[in-house]
Design an enzyme around this catalytic site. Structure first.
Site, PDB file in Angstrom:
ATOM      1  N   CYS A  88      -7.593  16.109  -3.618  1.00 46.71           N
ATOM      2  CA  CYS A  88      -8.112  14.916  -4.276  1.00 46.71           C
ATOM      3  C   CYS A  88      -9.187  15.348  -5.279  1.00 46.71           C
ATOM      4  CB  CYS A  88      -8.706  13.992  -3.215  1.00 46.71           C
ATOM      5  SG  CYS A  88      -9.387  12.474  -3.887  1.00 46.71           S
ATOM      6  N   GLU A 131      -2.918   7.321  -3.472  1.00 44.35           N
ATOM      7  CA  GLU A 131      -3.674   6.449  -4.390  1.00 44.35           C
ATOM      8  C   GLU A 131      -3.846   5.037  -3.823  1.00 44.35           C
ATOM      9  OE1 GLU A 131      -5.256   7.919  -6.693  1.00 44.35           O
ATOM     10  OE2 GLU A 131      -4.107   9.766  -6.587  1.00 44.35           O
ATOM     11  N   HIS A 134      -6.675   5.063  -1.511  1.00 38.74           N
ATOM     12  CA  HIS A 134      -7.967   5.001  -2.203  1.00 38.74           C
ATOM     13  C   HIS A 134      -8.427   3.555  -2.347  1.00 38.74           C
ATOM     14  CE1 HIS A 134      -9.415   8.898  -3.494  1.00 38.74           C
ATOM     15  NE2 HIS A 134      -8.257   9.264  -3.985  1.00 38.74           N
TER      16      HIS A 134
HETATM   17 NI    NI Z   1      -7.598  11.159  -4.407  1.00 36.66          NI
END
Ligand code: NI
Length: 163
Positions: A88, A131, A134
């Site tokens: 990441c 994602e 996230h």
């Molecule tokens: Ni990430």
């Protein structure tokens, strides 16, 4: 257009459940363009809005031929299992093996607010999941057992000090 500074672990915004994107206007299109620029500059394949400090349910990706903007993303279907290394940008790309679904279907809105569904497998499916996580305040290290998680964080901090 500008390359934005990437928010790094353990900044609080990375652990927040982001707010939905409600306005699809020129400002959002510009933001997405900046997110792409920031992602390419950092040589990443995906970037969530939180990673430039904005608590919004939004990410961009360009991975294995799948280039898209995803606002208000959801994984609506997933199957199988894959296990390989990922990293990441908010953790200096320190890699760790994470178990994810092998195949995933993403449902989201593009920068114009139009809903779409996209199915992927392999690395792109991994990217969908990473994602979307996230946007829900979840990092890839949250999928790891405590000891491995601490190891990744330690390595990230160490590498950061070298720079
Ligand atoms: Ni990430």
């Amino acid at each position: 257009m500008a390359v934005r500074k990437i928010t790094e672990y353990p900044e609080k915004v990375l652990a927040e459940i982001c707010k939905p994107v409600e306005v699809f206007d020129e400002a959002l299109e510009n933001l997405c363009a900046e997110m792409f620029e920031t992602m390419y500059d950092a040589e990443g394949v995906g970037l969530a809005a939180q990673q430039i400090g904005l608590s919004r349910r939004l990410f961009v990706m360009d991975c294995e031929g799948i280039k898209l903007v995803a606002a208000n993303p959801e994984i609506i279907e997933q199957s199988g299992e894959q296990s390989s290394a990922e990293g990441c940008l908010s953790l200096g790309k320190v890699p760790a093996v994470v178990v994810r679904a092998a195949k995933a279907t993403l449902r989201a809105q593009n920068e114009k607010g139009e809903w779409f569904e996209r199915e992927a497998d392999g690395y792109a499916a991994r990217c969908f999941q990473h994602e979307t996580d996230h946007c829900n305040g979840k990092l890839f290290i949250d999928h790891l057992p405590k000891m491995r998680r601490e190891m990744i964080v330690k390595r990230f901090k160490k590498e950061k000090n070298w720079k």
